[in-house]
Structure formats: C-alpha cells, structure tokens
Design an enzyme around this catalytic site. Structure first.
Site, PDB file in Angstrom:
ATOM      1  N   ASP A  98       0.800  -1.226   0.000  1.00  0.00           N
ATOM      2  CA  ASP A  98       0.000   0.000   0.000  1.00  0.00           C
ATOM      3  C   ASP A  98       0.832   1.276   0.000  1.00  0.00           C
ATOM      4  O   ASP A  98       0.383   2.316   0.495  1.00  0.00           O
ATOM      5  CB  ASP A  98      -0.958  -0.018   1.194  1.00  0.00           C
ATOM      6  CG  ASP A  98      -2.093  -0.999   0.994  1.00  0.00           C
ATOM      7  OD1 ASP A  98      -2.644  -1.042  -0.124  1.00  0.00           O
ATOM      8  OD2 ASP A  98      -2.414  -1.737   1.944  1.00  0.00           O
ATOM      9  N   ASP A 158      -6.905  -4.081  -5.089  1.00  0.00           N
ATOM     10  CA  ASP A 158      -6.577  -2.734  -4.621  1.00  0.00           C
ATOM     11  C   ASP A 158      -5.264  -2.215  -5.211  1.00  0.00           C
ATOM     12  O   ASP A 158      -5.081  -1.000  -5.352  1.00  0.00           O
ATOM     13  CB  ASP A 158      -6.432  -2.711  -3.095  1.00  0.00           C
ATOM     14  CG  ASP A 158      -7.540  -3.411  -2.342  1.00  0.00           C
ATOM     15  OD1 ASP A 158      -7.991  -4.480  -2.805  1.00  0.00           O
ATOM     16  OD2 ASP A 158      -7.921  -2.927  -1.264  1.00  0.00           O
ATOM     17  N   GLY A 215      -9.099 -17.439  -7.281  1.00  0.00           N
ATOM     18  CA  GLY A 215      -9.583 -16.219  -6.663  1.00  0.00           C
ATOM     19  C   GLY A 215     -10.267 -16.500  -5.344  1.00  0.00           C
ATOM     20  O   GLY A 215     -10.934 -17.526  -5.171  1.00  0.00           O
ATOM     21  N   TRP A 233     -12.172  -0.290  -7.071  1.00  0.00           N
ATOM     22  CA  TRP A 233     -10.737  -0.234  -7.380  1.00  0.00           C
ATOM     23  C   TRP A 233     -10.481  -0.713  -8.803  1.00  0.00           C
ATOM     24  O   TRP A 233      -9.623  -0.165  -9.504  1.00  0.00           O
ATOM     25  CB  TRP A 233      -9.942  -1.097  -6.406  1.00  0.00           C
ATOM     26  CG  TRP A 233      -9.918  -0.729  -4.971  1.00  0.00           C
ATOM     27  CD1 TRP A 233     -10.020  -1.601  -3.911  1.00  0.00           C
ATOM     28  CD2 TRP A 233      -9.738   0.566  -4.371  1.00  0.00           C
ATOM     29  NE1 TRP A 233      -9.931  -0.923  -2.706  1.00  0.00           N
ATOM     30  CE2 TRP A 233      -9.752   0.399  -2.960  1.00  0.00           C
ATOM     31  CE3 TRP A 233      -9.579   1.854  -4.904  1.00  0.00           C
ATOM     32  CZ2 TRP A 233      -9.610   1.472  -2.079  1.00  0.00           C
ATOM     33  CZ3 TRP A 233      -9.442   2.922  -4.010  1.00  0.00           C
ATOM     34  CH2 TRP A 233      -9.455   2.733  -2.641  1.00  0.00           C
TER      35      TRP A 233
END
Length: 384
Positions: A98, A158, A215, A233
């Site tokens: 991040d 993200d 996933g 996102w």
C-alpha cells in the site's frame, strides 16, 4: 425512486467548500497524529502513522490547499510529510503493497504543489519499497505477508491504485524499472482478477511456479460475490492503467468492470458493501465505492474523446450528486468526516474480516469524494 439529479457546477463548488471547512476544523486533531482508517460513532480517533490508510487525510489537506492556497493547509501538509519521511526511512509497518495509498496523496501531492525535496525523496523510497515486493515468478506485487510464503503468494485488486506511484517514480528518476514492474503486475491482474462478466475477485493466489491459482476474498461476503470497493478499485485502477499505457486491454477492462458495477447499483447509485446485496437486504452501504467510481468516470472523461467522455461525466455527476445530497455529513464538526455510510470491513460467515468501520465515515471515502468534487470544479492535475 428516480435516478439522482446530476450535481451542477455551482453545487459542486458549494460542496467542495463545505468539505474544505471540515478539513480546516480537523487540522488541530490530525496534524501531529494521523487519522484512523474509519470513524467510531462518527468521529475519527487520532492514531500513529502506522496504518495503510494514513495517506488519505494528508491528501484531503492538499486538496484543500489547492482550493484555497491557504498557508495553514500547506504548513499542515508539510508537517505530515516529515512524518511520512520518517516512516519510510525507519520502515515502520511498510511490509505490504500500500505504498501508493500512503505516499501518493501525502508526498507526491506535496512535491507537485510545493517542490518540497523531502517529499520527493520519501515517495521514491516508497516506490523502492513497493518494487521490493515484486514476485518475478508469476509477475505480481505480493500484497502482504512474508515474501514467498505459500499462504501469502497473492495479490489483491486494490494494488491497481498503488501503481501510479511507480509510473511517477520512473518519470522522476528516469529509471524504467518502476514502470516496467507496474505494467507487468497490471497484466497479471487483468488476466486473473477480472472475471469474464467484468466482476472482480478481491484476492488472487498464484502458484509458486508462477501459474495462476484461484480467486478468493478477504473482505467481500464470499469468494464468488462482488465486493463493492474491490469492484470500484477495478474501475478506477483500469482507467488509470489506460492513461499510463494506452493499451486497449486496460480500456476494455475498465468498460467491462464499469458495466458490471452499473448493473448492480440501487436507484441512488450507492451500493451495498457487497454487490451481491440490494438495500432491501438490510446490509450496509459503502459510500466510498461510489466516490471511487466517480473519480474513475471523471478520469475516463478526461482521457477519452469528448463524445465518449461526456457520458462518463454525466454518470459521475449523478453519483456525486447522490453523495452530496444524501450522504454528506450535514454539519461540519471537529473529528467527523465528509461522507457517511461507508464500510471498511464487515464480517460474514465466509470471509476472514475483523468487523470495524461499518456504517461509518472512511478516510479514503472522504478523500475520493473530495477528489471527485475537485475534478468537477477545476482542471485538476491528478496526484495518481
């Protein structure tokens, strides 16, 4: 219920000024400390600069500075640059992907607006930290956890919003390695995180030999549902990828992800936290998702031909109009945010979430709401 009325230019100006007033009220509380990721009973606790979300509050400060050129915002923003520079040099809780969320709205923004060299250096160090998480086998940026650990050999949707930091670093340093890793991660993400119908997985696991795995979700309701913020996102991240690369795959991904998102919206265009649900389910909304998608739509309107972009702007004005009319915090007060009814993390029988920030303000929801208003009020040079 009728669709929301698109926000007008004058209404956007008024809403942005109201947001600036809220930021000004909050400066004393969140300059020496940071703002928690989500409010508690409507008020953000102050926190140390250790969370992945701490960059969004400085981003609001810089947006307020752009709106007003008030030196108080500049001073507060630069004080937070000092905090972020210390954090990246000391490697305080940065073992994750991040870095873009942390350093783009705090330090890239500060450098663009003031030329502060400390902000530039901190952002480049953050880009170095981000590329250190790249896995050549599988070509992806590992989201979190010990590098190479089988239970953490994964990326999440993200990360598309962290990649602009790498493109910026390539421009600033002249080193192509940053942009190259961003492009390689994007290719892996678009090949695996987006389902054929345009919906998205929150998390995608790779096999250790580099082949795609499967996933999953950590924050959606369940693995095959449609986590609203992850879908947002995907929308915004794919159009940003198109801006940087010009690749048709990115534009096609944006259009598919957006089309799926639009088919799952309730009448007021603000989704439940997982788009498996509609409002009559009683599940909470996530206003932050609407703010993120509105920014993606306005980015598309900016980079695509006017005939195509006009429709995206109209949609964005409807979404922002709904947020301003029915979700904005009604009266600015110390410690509150900008928009209500966000959801950070809601526990379900099928995910691994710790429940917090449910039906509250969220720091990124506030930032992207303010970004969308700024885009509507000015010819804005994006931080991303």
């Amino acid at each position: 219920m009728n669709r929301p009325v698109p926000i007008t230019g004058a209404q956007a100006q008024a809403a942005l000024d109201k947001a600036v007033e809220q930021v000004r009220l909050n400066l004393p509380r969140y300059t020496k400390k940071c703002q928690h990721h989500s409010s508690v009973n409507g008020v953000y606790p102050a926190c140390k600069n250790e969370e992945w979300t701490c960059g969004f509050w400085p981003g609001e400060i810089w947006l307020a500075y752009e709106r007003t050129r008030d030196g108080a915002f500049r001073q507060a923003g630069l004080a937070l640059v000092d905090s972020f520079e210390r954090r990246i040099r000391r490697k305080v809780k940065v073992a994750h992907h991040d870095m873009g969320f942390l350093y783009t709205p705090s330090c890239v923004a500060a450098y663009k607006l003031t030329g502060e060299e400390k902000a530039r250096q901190a952002a480049i160090l953050a880009a170095d930290q981000l590329v250190s998480r790249f896995q050549p086998r599988g070509e992806f940026i590992q989201a979190w956890g010990r590098m190479g650990s089988p239970i953490n050999y994964r990326f999440i949707i993200d990360c598309l919003l962290n990649l602009p930091l790498l493109y910026w670093a390539s421009r600033e340093t002249g080193e192509e390695k940053y942009a190259d890793i961003a492009k390689r991660h994007t290719a892996t993400c678009m090949a695996n995180s987006f389902r054929p119908d345009g919906s998205t997985y929150h998390t995608f696991y790779m096999r250790k030999d580099g082949r795609p795995g499967h996933g999953r979700t950590c924050q959606g309701y369940k693995d095959d549902s449609f986590w609203a913020r992850g879908q947002a996102w995907g929308v915004y991240g794919s159009i940003l990828s198109y801006r940087y690369t010009g690749e048709s795959k990115a534009l096609d991904t944006f259009k598919r992800a957006l089309e799926f998102y639009l088919t799952r919206l309730p009448d007021d265009l603000v989704p439940c936290w997982d788009m498996l649900f509609q409002p009559d389910s009683g599940e909470p909304r996530d206003s932050s998702s609407a703010a993120i998608v509105a920014c993606g739509l306005l980015e598309a309107a900016r980079v695509l031909p006017p005939g195509e972009g006009a429709e995206y702007e109209r949609l964005a004005r409807e979404m922002v109009g709904s947020l301003a009319a029915d979700y904005a915090v009604p009266v600015p007060m110390k410690g509150t945010g900008l928009i209500l009814h966000g959801t950070y993390s809601k526990k379900s029988p099928y995910n691994t979430c710790f429940p917090e920030g449910v039906d509250e303000c969220t720091s990124w929801g506030d930032f992207y709401y303010m970004e969308a208003l700024t885009r509507l009020c000015a010819d804005w040079d994006p931080y991303w």
